[in-house]
Design an enzyme around this catalytic site. Structure first.
Site, PDB file in Angstrom:
ATOM      1  N   ARG A  34       2.893   4.814   6.489  1.00 29.21           N
ATOM      2  CA  ARG A  34       3.372   4.027   7.638  1.00 29.21           C
ATOM      3  C   ARG A  34       3.921   2.671   7.232  1.00 29.21           C
ATOM      4  O   ARG A  34       4.525   1.964   8.032  1.00 29.21           O
ATOM      5  CB  ARG A  34       2.232   3.822   8.639  1.00 29.21           C
ATOM      6  CG  ARG A  34       1.715   5.117   9.222  1.00 29.21           C
ATOM      7  CD  ARG A  34       0.375   4.900   9.888  1.00 29.21           C
ATOM      8  NE  ARG A  34      -0.641   4.482   8.917  1.00 29.21           N
ATOM      9  CZ  ARG A  34      -1.892   4.173   9.251  1.00 29.21           C
ATOM     10  NH1 ARG A  34      -2.277   4.203  10.495  1.00 29.21           N
ATOM     11  NH2 ARG A  34      -2.754   3.816   8.317  1.00 29.21           N
ATOM     12  N   HIS A  89      -2.154  -4.072   5.003  1.00 29.94           N
ATOM     13  CA  HIS A  89      -1.882  -3.647   6.387  1.00 29.94           C
ATOM     14  C   HIS A  89      -3.184  -3.289   7.083  1.00 29.94           C
ATOM     15  O   HIS A  89      -4.108  -2.779   6.455  1.00 29.94           O
ATOM     16  CB  HIS A  89      -0.921  -2.452   6.412  1.00 29.94           C
ATOM     17  CG  HIS A  89      -1.506  -1.188   5.855  1.00 29.94           C
ATOM     18  ND1 HIS A  89      -1.944  -0.149   6.648  1.00 29.94           N
ATOM     19  CD2 HIS A  89      -1.756  -0.812   4.584  1.00 29.94           C
ATOM     20  CE1 HIS A  89      -2.418   0.807   5.882  1.00 29.94           C
ATOM     21  NE2 HIS A  89      -2.316   0.447   4.627  1.00 29.94           N
ATOM     22  N   CYS A 139      -5.909   0.191   7.070  1.00 29.40           N
ATOM     23  CA  CYS A 139      -5.707   0.697   5.706  1.00 29.40           C
ATOM     24  C   CYS A 139      -6.847   1.663   5.343  1.00 29.40           C
ATOM     25  O   CYS A 139      -8.016   1.277   5.334  1.00 29.40           O
ATOM     26  CB  CYS A 139      -5.671  -0.462   4.716  1.00 29.40           C
ATOM     27  SG  CYS A 139      -5.401   0.077   3.005  1.00 29.40           S
ATOM     28  N   ASP A 194       0.397   3.780   1.757  1.00 29.51           N
ATOM     29  CA  ASP A 194       0.332   4.351   3.102  1.00 29.51           C
ATOM     30  C   ASP A 194       1.733   4.683   3.633  1.00 29.51           C
ATOM     31  O   ASP A 194       2.644   3.849   3.557  1.00 29.51           O
ATOM     32  CB  ASP A 194      -0.350   3.326   4.028  1.00 29.51           C
ATOM     33  CG  ASP A 194      -0.718   3.923   5.378  1.00 29.51           C
ATOM     34  OD1 ASP A 194      -1.911   3.909   5.715  1.00 29.51           O
ATOM     35  OD2 ASP A 194       0.200   4.386   6.097  1.00 29.51           O
ATOM     36  N   CYS A 199       0.840  -1.194   0.000  1.00 28.46           N
ATOM     37  CA  CYS A 199       0.000   0.000   0.000  1.00 28.46           C
ATOM     38  C   CYS A 199       0.881   1.252   0.000  1.00 28.46           C
ATOM     39  O   CYS A 199       2.002   1.239   0.491  1.00 28.46           O
ATOM     40  CB  CYS A 199      -0.907   0.004   1.236  1.00 28.46           C
ATOM     41  SG  CYS A 199      -2.061   1.401   1.264  1.00 28.46           S
TER      42      CYS A 199
END
Ligand SMILES: [Zn+2]
Length: 208
Positions: free
Chosen positions: A45, A97, A100, A43, A41
């Protein structure tokens, strides 16, 4: 502001690498031979290499919202094809994750404009697993489960491609589904049954 330090950090990083191996960048410049294609992803993080303890040259990486493998996405399909057919990676990993945002957005009824088309692919995963998901009363658990099922379905989407089918037959390529738990940092192997899905879907999706 993070950007202020980026070039200073880069100089330090170069020094650190060369201190351990003076040929480090010379070797990197010769080419790549990664064993792994990592689809994760976007993302902020979720890092790709860092959470696996890998470095430059170890993984071919593709990231998009909610780590999707979409047959009509020329970008993602080109990455899969190049990594599997030309770089000849041994493993393809789809890594989702928990927490998400893309998966969360797909669970809510809202018109998100240009994102609608992309999120529809995740909503399709929900539809396919409607009975199991609706039987989960706790919203957080349902959310976590959709993250896992989404990873599983993206692995299935990989198995539908001619490149993966051919590489499996010719040289034993493996597809893996993982979830990164942002709350603990732990990487979880969903143990997606590659052989089973391959057998199940070959009847319809057999391409090679
Ligand atoms: Zn995400």
């Amino acid at each position: 502001m993070i950007l202020k330090n980026v070039f200073k950090n880069n100089e330090q990083w170069i020094k650190d690498k060369l201190a351990v191996d003076s040929n480090y960048f010379e070797d990197l410049g010769k080419g790549q031979n990664p064993e792994l294609l990592f689809i994760g992803c976007s993302d902020s993080r979720v890092t790709a290499e860092e959470l696996m303890g890998l470095g430059p040259g170890d993984a071919f990486v593709h990231r998009n919202i909610a780590n999707m493998v979409v047959g009509t996405d020329a970008n993602g399909m080109s990455v899969v094809n190049y990594a599997v057919t030309h770089l000849k990676v041994k493993h393809v990993v789809v890594c989702g994750h928990y927490a998400c945002g893309g998966v969360k957005a797909a669970m809510q009824s809202a018109d998100l404009g240009v994102l609608n088309g992309w999120l529809r692919n995740i909503r399709d995963v929900y539809r396919m697993h409607h009975d199991e998901l609706n039987a989960i009363e706790c919203e957080d658990k349902k959310y976590d489960r959709l993250v896992e099922l989404n990873v599983q379905e993206q692995c299935v989407n990989l198995i539908k491609t001619a490149a993966v089918q051919k590489a499996y037959r010719d040289r034993g390529l493996k597809v893996h589904g993982w979830v990164f738990d942002v709350h603990t940092g732990k990487l979880i192997d969903l143990k997606v049954d590659f052989e089973k899905y391959l057998k199940d879907i070959m009847e319809i999706y057999h391409l090679d």
